[in-house]
Design a protein around this motif. Structure first.
Motif, PDB file in Angstrom:
ATOM      1  N   ALA A   1     -67.461  33.475 -70.845  1.00 24.40           N
ATOM      2  CA  ALA A   1     -66.199  34.132 -70.510  1.00 24.40           C
ATOM      3  C   ALA A   1     -64.993  33.396 -71.088  1.00 24.40           C
ATOM      4  CB  ALA A   1     -66.063  34.241 -68.993  1.00 24.40           C
ATOM      5  N   THR A   2     -65.062  32.067 -71.189  1.00 25.50           N
ATOM      6  CA  THR A   2     -63.965  31.278 -71.748  1.00 25.50           C
ATOM      7  C   THR A   2     -64.561  30.161 -72.598  1.00 25.50           C
ATOM      8  OG1 THR A   2     -63.827  29.657 -69.952  1.00 25.50           O
ATOM      9  CG2 THR A   2     -62.579  31.710 -69.663  1.00 25.50           C
ATOM     10  N   SER A   3     -63.684  29.472 -73.279  1.00 28.06           N
ATOM     11  CA  SER A   3     -64.117  28.341 -74.086  1.00 28.06           C
ATOM     12  C   SER A   3     -64.375  27.130 -73.194  1.00 28.06           C
ATOM     13  CB  SER A   3     -63.037  28.000 -75.114  1.00 28.06           C
ATOM     14  OG  SER A   3     -63.372  26.823 -75.823  1.00 28.06           O
ATOM     15  N   PHE A   4     -65.515  26.447 -73.407  1.00 31.64           N
ATOM     16  CA  PHE A   4     -65.796  25.201 -72.692  1.00 31.64           C
ATOM     17  C   PHE A   4     -66.861  24.438 -73.474  1.00 31.64           C
ATOM     18  CE2 PHE A   4     -69.008  28.097 -71.225  1.00 31.64           C
ATOM     19  CZ  PHE A   4     -70.108  27.355 -70.847  1.00 31.64           C
ATOM     20  N   TYR A   5     -66.975  23.170 -73.184  1.00 29.53           N
ATOM     21  CA  TYR A   5     -67.967  22.327 -73.850  1.00 29.53           C
ATOM     22  C   TYR A   5     -69.311  22.607 -73.198  1.00 29.53           C
ATOM     23  CZ  TYR A   5     -70.267  18.193 -75.744  1.00 29.53           C
ATOM     24  OH  TYR A   5     -71.132  17.339 -76.390  1.00 29.53           O
ATOM     25  N   ASP A   6     -70.132  23.423 -73.861  1.00 31.05           N
ATOM     26  CA  ASP A   6     -71.336  23.980 -73.258  1.00 31.05           C
ATOM     27  C   ASP A   6     -72.539  23.093 -73.506  1.00 31.05           C
ATOM     28  OD1 ASP A   6     -73.329  25.517 -72.233  1.00 31.05           O
ATOM     29  OD2 ASP A   6     -73.021  27.247 -73.541  1.00 31.05           O
ATOM     30  N   VAL A   7     -72.936  22.362 -72.485  1.00 28.37           N
ATOM     31  CA  VAL A   7     -74.155  21.565 -72.571  1.00 28.37           C
ATOM     32  C   VAL A   7     -75.130  21.939 -71.452  1.00 28.37           C
ATOM     33  CG1 VAL A   7     -73.033  19.622 -73.719  1.00 28.37           C
ATOM     34  CG2 VAL A   7     -73.124  19.679 -71.208  1.00 28.37           C
ATOM     35  N   ALA A   8     -74.875  23.066 -70.786  1.00 31.22           N
ATOM     36  CA  ALA A   8     -75.739  23.494 -69.685  1.00 31.22           C
ATOM     37  C   ALA A   8     -77.098  23.935 -70.214  1.00 31.22           C
ATOM     38  CB  ALA A   8     -75.091  24.641 -68.915  1.00 31.22           C
ATOM     39  N   ASP A   9     -78.134  23.508 -69.541  1.00 31.45           N
ATOM     40  CA  ASP A   9     -79.493  23.929 -69.891  1.00 31.45           C
ATOM     41  C   ASP A   9     -79.858  25.122 -69.016  1.00 31.45           C
ATOM     42  OD1 ASP A   9     -82.058  24.216 -70.745  1.00 31.45           O
ATOM     43  OD2 ASP A   9     -82.782  22.282 -69.995  1.00 31.45           O
ATOM     44  N   LEU A  10     -79.283  26.287 -69.365  1.00 35.81           N
ATOM     45  CA  LEU A  10     -79.543  27.511 -68.613  1.00 35.81           C
ATOM     46  C   LEU A  10     -80.738  28.237 -69.220  1.00 35.81           C
ATOM     47  CD1 LEU A  10     -76.060  29.100 -67.908  1.00 35.81           C
ATOM     48  CD2 LEU A  10     -77.406  27.622 -66.443  1.00 35.81           C
ATOM     49  N   VAL A  11     -81.579  28.780 -68.354  1.00 34.10           N
ATOM     50  CA  VAL A  11     -82.754  29.534 -68.802  1.00 34.10           C
ATOM     51  C   VAL A  11     -82.656  30.935 -68.226  1.00 34.10           C
ATOM     52  CG1 VAL A  11     -85.264  29.620 -68.883  1.00 34.10           C
ATOM     53  CG2 VAL A  11     -84.096  27.396 -68.766  1.00 34.10           C
ATOM     54  N   PRO A  12     -82.138  31.896 -68.984  1.00 33.60           N
ATOM     55  CA  PRO A  12     -82.053  33.273 -68.471  1.00 33.60           C
ATOM     56  C   PRO A  12     -83.445  33.851 -68.262  1.00 33.60           C
ATOM     57  CG  PRO A  12     -80.640  32.962 -70.401  1.00 33.60           C
ATOM     58  CD  PRO A  12     -81.550  31.775 -70.323  1.00 33.60           C
ATOM     59  N   GLU A  13     -83.688  34.377 -67.073  1.00 32.71           N
ATOM     60  CA  GLU A  13     -84.957  35.032 -66.758  1.00 32.71           C
ATOM     61  C   GLU A  13     -84.645  36.356 -66.069  1.00 32.71           C
ATOM     62  OE1 GLU A  13     -87.635  32.488 -64.608  1.00 32.71           O
ATOM     63  OE2 GLU A  13     -87.823  31.054 -66.254  1.00 32.71           O
ATOM     64  N   PRO A  14     -84.355  37.402 -66.847  1.00 34.54           N
ATOM     65  CA  PRO A  14     -84.017  38.709 -66.263  1.00 34.54           C
ATOM     66  C   PRO A  14     -85.161  39.232 -65.406  1.00 34.54           C
ATOM     67  CG  PRO A  14     -83.542  38.646 -68.620  1.00 34.54           C
ATOM     68  CD  PRO A  14     -84.333  37.414 -68.314  1.00 34.54           C
ATOM     69  N   VAL A  15     -84.806  40.020 -64.394  1.00 36.72           N
ATOM     70  CA  VAL A  15     -85.819  40.580 -63.502  1.00 36.72           C
ATOM     71  C   VAL A  15     -85.933  42.078 -63.721  1.00 36.72           C
ATOM     72  CG1 VAL A  15     -85.369  38.773 -61.799  1.00 36.72           C
ATOM     73  CG2 VAL A  15     -84.241  40.991 -61.549  1.00 36.72           C
ATOM     74  N   ALA A  16     -87.145  42.575 -63.540  1.00 38.23           N
ATOM     75  CA  ALA A  16     -87.441  43.999 -63.542  1.00 38.23           C
ATOM     76  C   ALA A  16     -88.401  44.257 -62.392  1.00 38.23           C
ATOM     77  CB  ALA A  16     -88.043  44.425 -64.886  1.00 38.23           C
ATOM     78  N   ASP A  17     -88.711  45.508 -62.142  1.00 35.00           N
ATOM     79  CA  ASP A  17     -89.596  45.853 -61.039  1.00 35.00           C
ATOM     80  C   ASP A  17     -90.928  45.108 -61.193  1.00 35.00           C
ATOM     81  OD1 ASP A  17     -90.650  46.974 -58.819  1.00 35.00           O
ATOM     82  OD2 ASP A  17     -90.759  49.026 -59.598  1.00 35.00           O
ATOM     83  N   GLY A  18     -91.323  44.403 -60.130  1.00 31.49           N
ATOM     84  CA  GLY A  18     -92.562  43.638 -60.181  1.00 31.49           C
ATOM     85  C   GLY A  18     -92.385  42.201 -60.590  1.00 31.49           C
ATOM     86  N   PHE A  19     -91.142  41.756 -60.797  1.00 30.85           N
ATOM     87  CA  PHE A  19     -90.896  40.361 -61.193  1.00 30.85           C
ATOM     88  C   PHE A  19     -91.433  39.407 -60.140  1.00 30.85           C
ATOM     89  CE2 PHE A  19     -88.303  36.585 -60.535  1.00 30.85           C
ATOM     90  CZ  PHE A  19     -88.337  35.991 -61.781  1.00 30.85           C
ATOM     91  N   ARG A  20     -92.057  38.337 -60.614  1.00 21.33           N
ATOM     92  CA  ARG A  20     -92.469  37.249 -59.731  1.00 21.33           C
ATOM     93  C   ARG A  20     -92.458  35.948 -60.516  1.00 21.33           C
ATOM     94  NH1 ARG A  20     -96.863  38.439 -56.543  1.00 21.33           N
ATOM     95  NH2 ARG A  20     -97.538  36.286 -56.400  1.00 21.33           N
ATOM     96  N   ALA A  21     -92.080  34.887 -59.844  1.00 24.69           N
ATOM     97  CA  ALA A  21     -92.050  33.560 -60.452  1.00 24.69           C
ATOM     98  C   ALA A  21     -92.562  32.553 -59.440  1.00 24.69           C
ATOM     99  CB  ALA A  21     -90.633  33.196 -60.889  1.00 24.69           C
ATOM    100  N   GLU A  22     -93.416  31.661 -59.877  1.00 21.97           N
ATOM    101  CA  GLU A  22     -93.938  30.617 -59.000  1.00 21.97           C
ATOM    102  C   GLU A  22     -92.966  29.449 -58.966  1.00 21.97           C
ATOM    103  OE1 GLU A  22     -96.463  31.084 -57.037  1.00 21.97           O
ATOM    104  OE2 GLU A  22     -96.793  33.057 -57.947  1.00 21.97           O
TER     105      GLU A  22
END
Length: 309
Positions: A104-125
């Motif tokens: 959304a804005t400028s920043f020093y991006d060092v975040a280790d983000l892992v996008p995991e979108p969900v859909a019907d039936g999503f499950r994660a251990e």
């Protein structure tokens, strides 16, 4: 420790006493942030919470009161140099919204983000159980979340004594399921796993009940009162009475009512309405409130579930 910290309880419009949505669940080694609305970063400061322990962020849908705080949280993750990956769950159809909020804005991006979108039936251990997501009924793509610990067994001291099991033999039983001729089943009893459910912005549908089934702690929206039930149905929301009825029919133990419309000046009316439908533990959410998970049940027979219908 398993505890919910409530960061915001308003719906579309915040008030002087209620911030936009935000809920942090500490579940052993997992720390999940649900629906960070505008101002969540400051609410976390007020609650004495840091972003560093976060392991997951769960977005139910991309309306502003549930997601406009995401840019600040992401930028704070970078600023604080959170050393581990943070998984972010959101409706798969809202990927464009996530990408815009992410940058959304400028920043020093060092975040280790892992996008995991969900859909019907999503499950994660996870380390504490299984996280699932189910679609709900709202004006845009919306998902509810459920975290369920795996069932286990608990040692029964009287049975251990009867079989003469003490000291290292107890540990052997727990590790291998057997100590000599004595099996784990001989000296233990079933221990139901704890369950947490998070249901926001939805009209009544089957998945509301599926998410709430047997929940030890059910966090559920109750935007409207019964006098505005027609409006609630039209815009895809629940009344306090409907939320409490879901808790009763699903066998939930403790229900947290939240996401209150600013149109009602007296919030105790939500509690009064809910009491007519559910005689279990009802908590009227307030900003910065902490709610521990109810004490663990010893067996499934202790859960007084009422059949749906």
């Amino acid at each position: 420790m398993r505890e919910l910290t409530i960061l915001g309880t308003a719906s579309q419009v915040p008030t002087r006493h209620r911030n936009h949505n935000g809920y942090q669940l500490r579940w052993d080694d997992e720390v999940l942030l649900f629906d960070p609305g505008e101002g969540t970063q400051r609410q976390m400061l007020m609650a004495g919470l840091a972003v560093t322990p976060l392991t997951r962020i769960c977005i139910t849908h991309f309306h502003g009161d549930h997601s406009l705080g995401l840019p600040g949280i992401i930028q704070r993750i970078s600023l604080d140099k959170v050393p581990h990956p943070v998984r972010v769950h959101f409706p798969a159809g809202g990927r464009d919204y996530f990408d815009r909020l992410r940058h959304a804005t400028s920043f020093y991006d060092v975040a280790d983000l892992v996008p995991e979108p969900v859909a019907d039936g999503f499950r994660a251990e996870t380390t504490g159980g299984t996280l699932t997501a189910l679609p709900l009924r709202h004006s845009i793509e919306t998902y509810g979340y459920r975290l369920a610990e795996r069932d286990g067994r608990r040692m029964v001291p009287a049975l251990l004594a009867a079989y003469g099991i003490t000291g290292p033999a107890v540990g052997e039983l727990q590790r291998t399921g057997r100590a000599g001729t004595v099996t784990l089943d001989d000296v233990s009893a079933p221990r139901p796993g704890q369950k947490f459910a998070f249901v926001m912005d939805t009209g009544l549908c089957d998945n509301v009940f599926a998410l709430a089934e047997g929940a030890d702690l059910l966090v559920i929206e109750s935007t409207f009162l019964a006098e505005d039930a027609a409006m609630a149905a039209q815009v895809g929301h629940l009344t306090a009475g409907q939320a409490a009825s879901v808790a009763r029919q699903s066998g939930a133990r403790t229900v947290v009512l939240t996401h209150f419309s600013q149109r009602y000046g007296d919030s105790t009316r939500f509690l009064d309405e809910a009491r007519t439908e559910f005689d279990g533990d009802i908590i009227l959410a307030e900003d910065l409130m902490r709610v521990p998970l109810p004490p663990r049940l010893h067996s499934s027979h202790e859960r007084a579930a009422t059949p749906r219908g």
